[in-house]
Design a protein around this motif. Structure first.
Motif, PDB file in Angstrom:
ATOM      1  N   PRO A  52       0.846  -1.323  -0.148  1.00 30.22           N
ATOM      2  CA  PRO A  52      -0.041  -0.038  -0.063  1.00 30.22           C
ATOM      3  C   PRO A  52       0.768   1.431  -0.002  1.00 30.22           C
ATOM      4  N   ALA A  53       2.171   1.353   0.588  1.00 33.61           N
ATOM      5  CA  ALA A  53       2.842   2.373   0.661  1.00 33.61           C
ATOM      6  C   ALA A  53       3.405   2.977  -0.667  1.00 33.61           C
ATOM      7  N   THR A 136       7.201  -5.209  10.145  1.00 33.48           N
ATOM      8  CA  THR A 136       6.288  -4.273  10.635  1.00 33.48           C
ATOM      9  C   THR A 136       5.325  -4.756  11.891  1.00 33.48           C
ATOM     10  N   GLY A 157      -7.622  -4.527   9.039  1.00 28.40           N
ATOM     11  CA  GLY A 157      -6.694  -5.023   7.776  1.00 28.40           C
ATOM     12  C   GLY A 157      -6.206  -6.352   8.098  1.00 28.40           C
ATOM     13  N   ALA A 161      -1.255  -8.549   4.830  1.00 30.93           N
ATOM     14  CA  ALA A 161       0.206  -9.242   5.197  1.00 30.93           C
ATOM     15  C   ALA A 161       0.508  -8.729   6.659  1.00 30.93           C
ATOM     16  N   GLY A 163      -1.598  -7.234   9.133  1.00 27.10           N
ATOM     17  CA  GLY A 163      -2.358  -7.624   9.905  1.00 27.10           C
ATOM     18  C   GLY A 163      -2.498  -9.253  10.315  1.00 27.10           C
ATOM     19  N   LYS A 186     -13.073 -13.949   4.558  1.00 23.49           N
ATOM     20  CA  LYS A 186     -11.748 -13.511   5.399  1.00 23.49           C
ATOM     21  C   LYS A 186     -11.720 -13.687   6.711  1.00 23.49           C
ATOM     22  N   VAL A 226      -5.814   0.828   8.866  1.00 21.78           N
ATOM     23  CA  VAL A 226      -6.871   1.188   7.907  1.00 21.78           C
ATOM     24  C   VAL A 226      -7.228   2.870   8.112  1.00 21.78           C
ATOM     25  N   CYS A 247       0.101   2.251  12.245  1.00 22.01           N
ATOM     26  CA  CYS A 247       0.990   1.701  11.171  1.00 22.01           C
ATOM     27  C   CYS A 247       0.488   2.077   9.717  1.00 22.01           C
ATOM     28  N   GLY A 248      -0.761   2.240   9.533  1.00 22.74           N
ATOM     29  CA  GLY A 248      -1.173   2.736   8.263  1.00 22.74           C
ATOM     30  C   GLY A 248      -2.705   3.070   8.274  1.00 22.74           C
ATOM     31  N   ILE A 250      -5.045   2.803   5.108  1.00 29.16           N
ATOM     32  CA  ILE A 250      -5.239   2.572   3.687  1.00 29.16           C
ATOM     33  C   ILE A 250      -6.615   3.014   3.480  1.00 29.16           C
ATOM     34  N   SER A 251      -7.495   3.328   4.231  1.00 28.49           N
ATOM     35  CA  SER A 251      -8.767   3.664   3.681  1.00 28.49           C
ATOM     36  C   SER A 251      -8.599   5.286   3.145  1.00 28.49           C
TER      37      SER A 251
HETATM   38  N1  NAP Z   1       4.355   2.021   9.099  1.00 30.76           N
HETATM   39  C1  NAP Z   1       4.900   1.046   8.250  1.00 30.76           C
HETATM   40  O1  NAP Z   1       6.182   0.851   8.255  1.00 30.76           O
HETATM   41  C2  NAP Z   1       4.267   0.270   7.522  1.00 30.76           C
HETATM   42  C3  NAP Z   1       4.625  -1.054   6.794  1.00 30.76           C
HETATM   43  C4  NAP Z   1       3.963  -1.808   6.033  1.00 30.76           C
HETATM   44  C5  NAP Z   1       2.663  -1.734   5.808  1.00 30.76           C
HETATM   45  N2  NAP Z   1       2.164  -0.579   6.601  1.00 30.76           N
HETATM   46  C6  NAP Z   1       0.750  -0.307   6.430  1.00 30.76           C
HETATM   47  O2  NAP Z   1       0.216  -1.285   6.862  1.00 30.76           O
HETATM   48  C7  NAP Z   1      -1.172  -1.534   6.273  1.00 30.76           C
HETATM   49  C8  NAP Z   1      -1.376  -2.860   5.832  1.00 30.76           C
HETATM   50  O3  NAP Z   1      -0.569  -3.151   4.634  1.00 30.76           O
HETATM   51  P1  NAP Z   1      -0.186  -4.580   4.135  1.00 30.76           P
HETATM   52  O4  NAP Z   1       0.895  -4.820   3.262  1.00 30.76           O
HETATM   53  O5  NAP Z   1      -0.423  -5.601   5.072  1.00 30.76           O
HETATM   54  O6  NAP Z   1      -1.553  -4.502   3.113  1.00 30.76           O
HETATM   55  P2  NAP Z   1      -2.655  -5.712   2.913  1.00 30.76           P
HETATM   56  O7  NAP Z   1      -3.336  -5.409   4.460  1.00 30.76           O
HETATM   57  O8  NAP Z   1      -2.175  -7.069   2.741  1.00 30.76           O
HETATM   58  O9  NAP Z   1      -3.451  -5.226   1.875  1.00 30.76           O
HETATM   59  C9  NAP Z   1      -4.602  -3.978   2.140  1.00 30.76           C
HETATM   60  C10 NAP Z   1      -5.861  -4.378   2.652  1.00 30.76           C
HETATM   61  O10 NAP Z   1      -6.573  -3.251   3.054  1.00 30.76           O
HETATM   62  C11 NAP Z   1      -7.579  -3.489   2.992  1.00 30.76           C
HETATM   63  N3  NAP Z   1      -8.401  -2.216   2.759  1.00 30.76           N
HETATM   64  C12 NAP Z   1      -8.278  -1.729   1.359  1.00 30.76           C
HETATM   65  N4  NAP Z   1      -9.243  -0.524   1.554  1.00 30.76           N
HETATM   66  C13 NAP Z   1      -9.604  -0.332   2.743  1.00 30.76           C
HETATM   67  C14 NAP Z   1     -10.627   0.440   3.235  1.00 30.76           C
HETATM   68  N5  NAP Z   1     -10.953   1.707   2.644  1.00 30.76           N
HETATM   69  N6  NAP Z   1     -11.303   0.136   4.581  1.00 30.76           N
HETATM   70  C15 NAP Z   1     -10.535  -0.837   5.160  1.00 30.76           C
HETATM   71  N7  NAP Z   1      -9.819  -1.574   4.889  1.00 30.76           N
HETATM   72  C16 NAP Z   1      -9.288  -1.415   3.350  1.00 30.76           C
HETATM   73  C17 NAP Z   1      -8.169  -4.483   2.138  1.00 30.76           C
HETATM   74  O11 NAP Z   1      -8.534  -5.745   3.063  1.00 30.76           O
HETATM   75  P3  NAP Z   1     -10.207  -5.841   3.244  1.00 30.76           P
HETATM   76  O12 NAP Z   1     -10.691  -6.949   2.406  1.00 30.76           O
HETATM   77  O13 NAP Z   1     -10.173  -6.414   4.740  1.00 30.76           O
HETATM   78  O14 NAP Z   1     -10.967  -4.554   3.015  1.00 30.76           O
HETATM   79  C18 NAP Z   1      -7.032  -5.059   1.609  1.00 30.76           C
HETATM   80  O15 NAP Z   1      -6.684  -6.502   1.533  1.00 30.76           O
HETATM   81  C19 NAP Z   1      -1.200  -0.418   5.294  1.00 30.76           C
HETATM   82  O16 NAP Z   1      -1.963   0.780   5.540  1.00 30.76           O
HETATM   83  C20 NAP Z   1       0.135  -0.065   5.005  1.00 30.76           C
HETATM   84  O17 NAP Z   1       0.294   1.433   4.402  1.00 30.76           O
HETATM   85  C21 NAP Z   1       2.832   0.317   7.234  1.00 30.76           C
END
Ligand code: NAP
Length: 337
Positions: A52-53, A136, A157, A161, A163, A186, A226, A247-248, A250-251
């Motif tokens: 997502p980043a 993370t 989330g 990956a 969550g 899910k 999210v 952490c993030g 995404i919404s």
């Molecule tokens: N801070 C850091 O260092 C760091 C590092 C890595 C990742 N992150 C953040 O961690 C979060 C998860 O990343 P990930 O790589 O594990 O991705 P992920 O959860 O594998 O994929 C993204 C998921 O977000 C959900 N999503 C998408 N749009 C949404 C919305 N409007 N409302 C609610 N849920 C939504 C979807 O799941 P559903 O089917 O459940 O909606 C989607 O499968 C992201 O915000 C990312 O930016 C942060």
């Protein structure tokens, strides 16, 4: 390297998207691959990480990492095999993970590249549970969330990956784990396969009411992936001295309007709670520590690393990336070339 010059297909950023990104935000080209200089090696990239980043890296402006410039190779984590080397630390045949970009071949000087062992786990796992998302989850939950046995950890989330790992580590640490994810399939996976105590389908349930039902003692740790309305719902159910890991969000990543901040933030005051942002790169020097423990949990069958591997060429990158924002991925999303 080889007698004939290798052609490298790659994606360069063409435009800064407003709202959701689209295929025309990148240009795809074939360019001759340059020979590695002394101290460099060539990686044939077989797996590209979709994160997502990436959406944030396409925006202009100050962040925790500089934006990808227009015309520049699109930044991406990846994994593959060394096919030519003039670097003393990397041999032909070594399997490696690093930030190789959206391209078929990468010339690298080894900075930020680590060797991986596919006898233990497939390359895709080194982009997921044993890669950046896994680190993370590990450091965000343990270092910032500081969960104690018996406490309730809620993660949004939850089927993704980061969550899915957060909830499983919470269980390993003796906590009650509640996941929030989109859709019944899910949610069933979280409780039936990953050992979560409860799962909330935010697309089909009233999240606030469900949190009340599943967190009778309140939320001690909320790991937020999210943002938006779900963050607000979690704020309304905090236990005393709760910790929120930002952490993030995404919404909010594709918003064309300002990010929606939490209205319920006074709950932090009432509950003497804290909300802390985390960036995984701050833990780079401790990745080996996290990786060792996570690998052990995988080997012991305590941690399931789920990957969603999409087969395709470099040109499949935009459509594959968009799956993250549509909730179409199930586990760590990877493009296998
Ligand atoms: N801070 C850091 O260092 C760091 C590092 C890595 C990742 N992150 C953040 O961690 C979060 C998860 O990343 P990930 O790589 O594990 O991705 P992920 O959860 O594998 O994929 C993204 C998921 O977000 C959900 N999503 C998408 N749009 C949404 C919305 N409007 N409302 C609610 N849920 C939504 C979807 O799941 P559903 O089917 O459940 O909606 C989607 O499968 C992201 O915000 C990312 O930016 C942060």
């Amino acid at each position: 390297m080889t007698e004939s010059v290798l052609m490298n297909r790659l994606a360069r950023l063409a435009a800064r998207p407003s709202g959701t990104c689209k295929p025309s935000d990148w240009t795809f080209c074939d360019e001759p691959l340059r020979e590695p200089a002394e101290g460099e090696f060539v990686v044939k990239v077989s797996h590209i990480s979709l994160d997502p980043a990436m959406r944030g890296w396409m925006n202009e402006g100050k962040s925790y990492i500089r934006p990808v410039a227009i015309g520049e190779l699109m930044r991406a984590g990846g994994a593959g095999k060394v096919i030519a080397s003039k670097h003393p630390g990397f041999q032909v045949g070594d399997e490696v993970a690093g930030t190789f970009g959206v391209q078929q071949y990468a010339v690298s000087d080894g900075k930020g590249v680590r060797k991986v062992d596919t006898r233990f786990a497939p390359l895709s796992t080194y982009l997921g549970a044993l890669g950046m998302p896994g680190m993370t989850a590990y450091f965000g939950l343990l270092d910032i969330g500081k969960p104690k046995p018996g406490e309730t950890v809620v993660v949004s989330g939850a089927a993704g990956a980061v969550g899915s790992i957060v909830g499983q580590i919470a269980k390993i640490k003796g906590c009650r784990a509640v996941g929030i994810a989109g859709g019944a399939e899910k949610c069933a996976y979280l409780t039936q396969k990953l050992g979560f105590d409860a799962a909330i389908d935010y697309k089909g349930e009233d999240v606030k009411a469900a949190l009340k039902a599943h967190c009778p003692d309140g939320i001690h740790v909320y790991f937020d992936n999210v943002g938006g309305d779900i963050l607000d719902a979690a704020l309304s159910r905090l236990a005393m001295h709760a910790r929120i890991v930002i952490c993030g969000a995404i919404s909010q990543y594709n918003n064309t309007t300002p990010v929606k901040g939490p209205a319920n933030y006074l709950s932090l005051l009432v509950n003497r709670a804290s909300m802390t942002g985390m960036v995984v790169f701050d833990y780079a020097e401790r990745y080996a520590e996290g990786g060792r423990e996570m690998a052990q949990w995988i080997a012991q069958g305590k941690l399931v690393a789920k990957e969603d591997v999409v087969q395709g060429g470099i040109d499949a990158f935009p459509d594959t990336l968009m799956k993250l924002f549509k909730g179409e991925n199930f586990g760590k999303l990877v493009l296998a070339l």
